[in-house]
Design a protein around this motif. Sequence first.
Motif, PDB file in Angstrom:
ATOM      1  N   UNK A  56      42.725  27.699  57.472  1.00 14.54           N
ATOM      2  CA  UNK A  56      42.960  28.703  56.303  1.00 14.54           C
ATOM      3  C   UNK A  56      44.227  29.310  56.360  1.00 14.54           C
ATOM      4  N   UNK A  57      45.025  29.185  57.484  1.00 14.36           N
ATOM      5  CA  UNK A  57      46.428  29.773  57.659  1.00 14.36           C
ATOM      6  C   UNK A  57      47.485  29.500  56.509  1.00 14.36           C
ATOM      7  N   UNK A 116      50.997  31.819  53.506  1.00 13.58           N
ATOM      8  CA  UNK A 116      50.207  32.538  53.209  1.00 13.58           C
ATOM      9  C   UNK A 116      50.403  34.040  53.561  1.00 13.58           C
ATOM     10  N   UNK A 119      47.309  39.131  56.001  1.00 17.92           N
ATOM     11  CA  UNK A 119      46.317  40.351  55.885  1.00 17.92           C
ATOM     12  C   UNK A 119      45.202  40.138  54.804  1.00 17.92           C
ATOM     13  N   UNK A 120      45.696  39.122  54.008  1.00 19.23           N
ATOM     14  CA  UNK A 120      44.486  38.777  53.169  1.00 19.23           C
ATOM     15  C   UNK A 120      43.399  37.401  53.714  1.00 19.23           C
ATOM     16  N   UNK A 121      43.982  36.837  54.546  1.00 19.78           N
ATOM     17  CA  UNK A 121      43.258  35.686  55.162  1.00 19.78           C
ATOM     18  C   UNK A 121      42.465  36.223  56.287  1.00 19.78           C
ATOM     19  N   UNK A 124      38.665  37.155  56.139  1.00 17.06           N
ATOM     20  CA  UNK A 124      37.319  36.335  56.144  1.00 17.06           C
ATOM     21  C   UNK A 124      37.059  36.159  57.411  1.00 17.06           C
ATOM     22  N   UNK A 132      34.130  41.969  55.045  1.00 17.57           N
ATOM     23  CA  UNK A 132      34.988  41.070  54.354  1.00 17.57           C
ATOM     24  C   UNK A 132      35.108  41.463  53.021  1.00 17.57           C
ATOM     25  N   UNK A 133      34.088  41.963  52.269  1.00 20.23           N
ATOM     26  CA  UNK A 133      34.444  42.400  50.794  1.00 20.23           C
ATOM     27  C   UNK A 133      35.474  43.400  50.714  1.00 20.23           C
ATOM     28  N   UNK A 134      35.460  44.509  51.618  1.00 20.85           N
ATOM     29  CA  UNK A 134      36.578  45.458  51.751  1.00 20.85           C
ATOM     30  C   UNK A 134      37.905  45.145  51.895  1.00 20.85           C
ATOM     31  N   UNK A 135      38.054  43.651  52.297  1.00 22.37           N
ATOM     32  CA  UNK A 135      39.545  43.226  52.659  1.00 22.37           C
ATOM     33  C   UNK A 135      40.027  43.810  54.056  1.00 22.37           C
ATOM     34  N   UNK A 136      38.844  44.105  54.957  1.00 17.93           N
ATOM     35  CA  UNK A 136      39.265  44.717  55.959  1.00 17.93           C
ATOM     36  C   UNK A 136      40.122  44.016  57.094  1.00 17.93           C
ATOM     37  N   UNK A 137      41.249  44.243  57.162  1.00 18.68           N
ATOM     38  CA  UNK A 137      42.215  43.466  57.723  1.00 18.68           C
ATOM     39  C   UNK A 137      42.349  43.811  59.357  1.00 18.68           C
ATOM     40  N   UNK A 140      44.444  46.841  59.784  1.00 21.33           N
ATOM     41  CA  UNK A 140      43.567  48.161  59.736  1.00 21.33           C
ATOM     42  C   UNK A 140      42.787  48.276  60.833  1.00 21.33           C
TER      43      UNK A 140
ATOM     44  N   UNK B  76      42.867  55.481  59.442  1.00 17.68           N
ATOM     45  CA  UNK B  76      44.156  54.725  59.573  1.00 17.68           C
ATOM     46  C   UNK B  76      44.512  54.999  57.961  1.00 17.68           C
ATOM     47  N   UNK B  78      46.756  53.655  55.083  1.00 19.83           N
ATOM     48  CA  UNK B  78      47.068  52.308  54.693  1.00 19.83           C
ATOM     49  C   UNK B  78      48.078  52.484  53.590  1.00 19.83           C
ATOM     50  N   UNK B  84      43.363  42.596  48.263  1.00 20.81           N
ATOM     51  CA  UNK B  84      42.041  42.578  48.505  1.00 20.81           C
ATOM     52  C   UNK B  84      41.197  43.886  48.869  1.00 20.81           C
ATOM     53  N   UNK B  85      42.152  44.917  49.041  1.00 21.26           N
ATOM     54  CA  UNK B  85      41.614  46.280  49.328  1.00 21.26           C
ATOM     55  C   UNK B  85      41.015  47.132  48.356  1.00 21.26           C
ATOM     56  N   UNK B  93      41.203  53.559  55.673  1.00 24.56           N
ATOM     57  CA  UNK B  93      39.927  52.934  56.048  1.00 24.56           C
ATOM     58  C   UNK B  93      39.695  53.863  57.380  1.00 24.56           C
ATOM     59  N   UNK B 167      42.823  32.792  47.871  1.00 24.36           N
ATOM     60  CA  UNK B 167      43.930  32.951  48.590  1.00 24.36           C
ATOM     61  C   UNK B 167      45.173  32.455  47.845  1.00 24.36           C
ATOM     62  N   UNK B 168      46.290  33.115  47.837  1.00 23.35           N
ATOM     63  CA  UNK B 168      47.639  32.364  47.262  1.00 23.35           C
ATOM     64  C   UNK B 168      48.423  31.861  48.269  1.00 23.35           C
ATOM     65  N   UNK B 169      48.967  30.710  48.140  1.00 24.99           N
ATOM     66  CA  UNK B 169      49.896  30.296  49.195  1.00 24.99           C
ATOM     67  C   UNK B 169      51.518  29.851  48.383  1.00 24.99           C
TER      68      UNK B 169
END
Lengths: 353, 329
Positions: A56-57, A116, A119-121, A124, A132-137, A140, B76, B78, B84-85, B93, B167-169
């Motif tokens: 994924x990276x 990539x 923070x978006x990967x 997952x 995951x649906x919150x994009x909780x990275x 955070x 925290x 942000x 994706x947030x 959060x 995901x974008x790369x």
Amino acid sequence: MSTEEIAIVAVAQTPSYRHYNDTEPSLLMTLVNQILADTKLDRHDIDFTIAGSCDYLSGLPFAFVSNVDGFGAWPPVYESHVEMDGAWALFEAWVRLSMGDIDLALVAGSGKSSPGSPREIFPLQTDPYYTAPLGFDPVSAAGLQAQALIDAGKATERDFAEVVSRSRRSALANPNAQVAKDVSVDELLKEPYFASPLRKHDLPPISDGASALLIARGDKARELTDKPVWIRGIDHRMESHHLGLRDLTVSDSTRISAEKLGLKSGPVDVAELCVRYSPEEIILVEALGLSGETNINPSGGPLCGHPVMASGLIRIIEVAERIRSGEAQRGVGHAASGGALQQNLLCLMEGGA
Amino acid sequence: MSELPPITYTLEYPYTRTTGPVVGAFLTALRDGRILGSRCGDRVICPPLEFDPDTAEPVAQDLVEVGPGGTVKSWTWIAEPTRKHPFQQPFAFALIVLDGADTALSHAVKARGIDAMSTGMRVRAQWREERASAVTDVYFVPEADAVDTYVPPGEGEVELTEHLISLDFKEAIHPFRERFARGLIAGKFIGQKSPVSGKVYIPSKGYDPLARVAMTEADDVELPPVGIVAGYTVITPVQYYGQKETEPYIRASILLDGADQPLGQQDIKNIPHDEFRSGMRLRAVFRPESERKIVEMDNRWGSTGGVIDHWEPTGEPDAPPEKYLEHLF
């Protein structure tokens, strides 16, 4: 099962690049060739190879298969892979050698985070329904952990900045570091918040890189080097991925691993900790029960260079190098995975014939 | 020479997951304006779990309503949200212990600024107008900002969730791949010959995987646009997410004369399937120079799409199997 001890006999790592404009297999190939040259071994003398990486990276499905090029796969070799930091690949290799039928294992970790958006990967990795649906990275998660430390009276923002200031200063002596600077705590505290109470410098730099080491059993280790670094034990444990079920101000998994390994039954000269976010050092030092006698993160640690999937194995390599040089006699390497120190691995090492 | 643009690609996987009885009940209630926790011993856990987190033993399903108010246990701010947030402007959060629950939920708080946030503050759930039977159907606000609205119940029980990972790369084209790409634009095939094994690779990966040595520009070699079909398959396109093909087509590996590795993944649409065969001699027909574009090029496989228009039979006799059997893939 063999009771013979297993030692690290050769190590190699690449610099922590901000952008490495070549392939991940080429990173690995450089290290494998260096280890073979150092030990005067042929590729086919090695009984087992194992790598840690994450497709994924860099967004390339089956990238771990391409990575086998770095090890040389023809004629076919006996190999394995973990979708984890190379430190967990070391754990599998160490268990494999303990079976007693083979002598040598080559271990590597590699990753390119630069193509990539980490923070978006990384969200997952988390619970696919609730988190995951919150994009909780992980940034955070580290922010929540940092605020919990402050609220519990266990640390201040100044303590976080002190970890960063010391780490970056230490990294001035590390040719593989990406970020190295003599910067004061007061200067750091002037920076704006990124994920409060954390500032950008409390986070690791996005990095590309790889690390590798060779382990050998008993007499084979003594044959290959006059300075084997003996692995006295590896222990790894995981906590809940629901942050709300944990006390974020402590690392129970690390504390229990340290107890199992008997970390405090002797002096700990050096500790390389996988401090991805500065507050993690404060939690880990408490969990390991380290005192002022231990040299903590002399390399600067992941705050100064963090090739994900190689970074934990680099901690073990940094300790092994200090034991080989005679700077330390006994030390511990730590690797971490998941948000807010969810999963931790300790590798206890010692010098001696 | 003008710069080649960086390589960009999007990785997407559409996930459909079954929820099971507890997560399904939670998401159903959430859609309908209520938040559930699960009773586990003398605690109430929220979000609810099918198991006891301390022992991993299954627990009898006993769901209870919690919230919608709660207390912030940690938070925290942000400053720079990701795509994706839940919010695209700064937000918090927080770990929120909902009224009636004993454990904290990780969720988002929409507040006017960092100064509006503090540990111990009271927050309240707000429901989104458009709900998707997902944890993102709610968010939290400071209690003073809360507005209670009617949440009309949805239909049926939630049993599945949809989650599209996208995901974008982006990365620079690697030097060895750039020379291959520039060769294609000039109508040439540029490979590399290993200084150790003598093997010729196209497209090269920048190293010889057999001898484990890096190769440089000095190892570049030009190969003719003519070769042998070393292997092929007829693909009947399954209409999975992202599929662009609709009709069966040939995908072939073509061993250019002088190469040790076939040029893989070549799509053949101009030759009837019953006439196509291994050993057949083909020639690459390039697009007119002004129309050649490097599309779908990556640093791993390379690509000839957008440059080669099609492959045409040369009319020469087929090559014998010993010429290509060791080079199928």
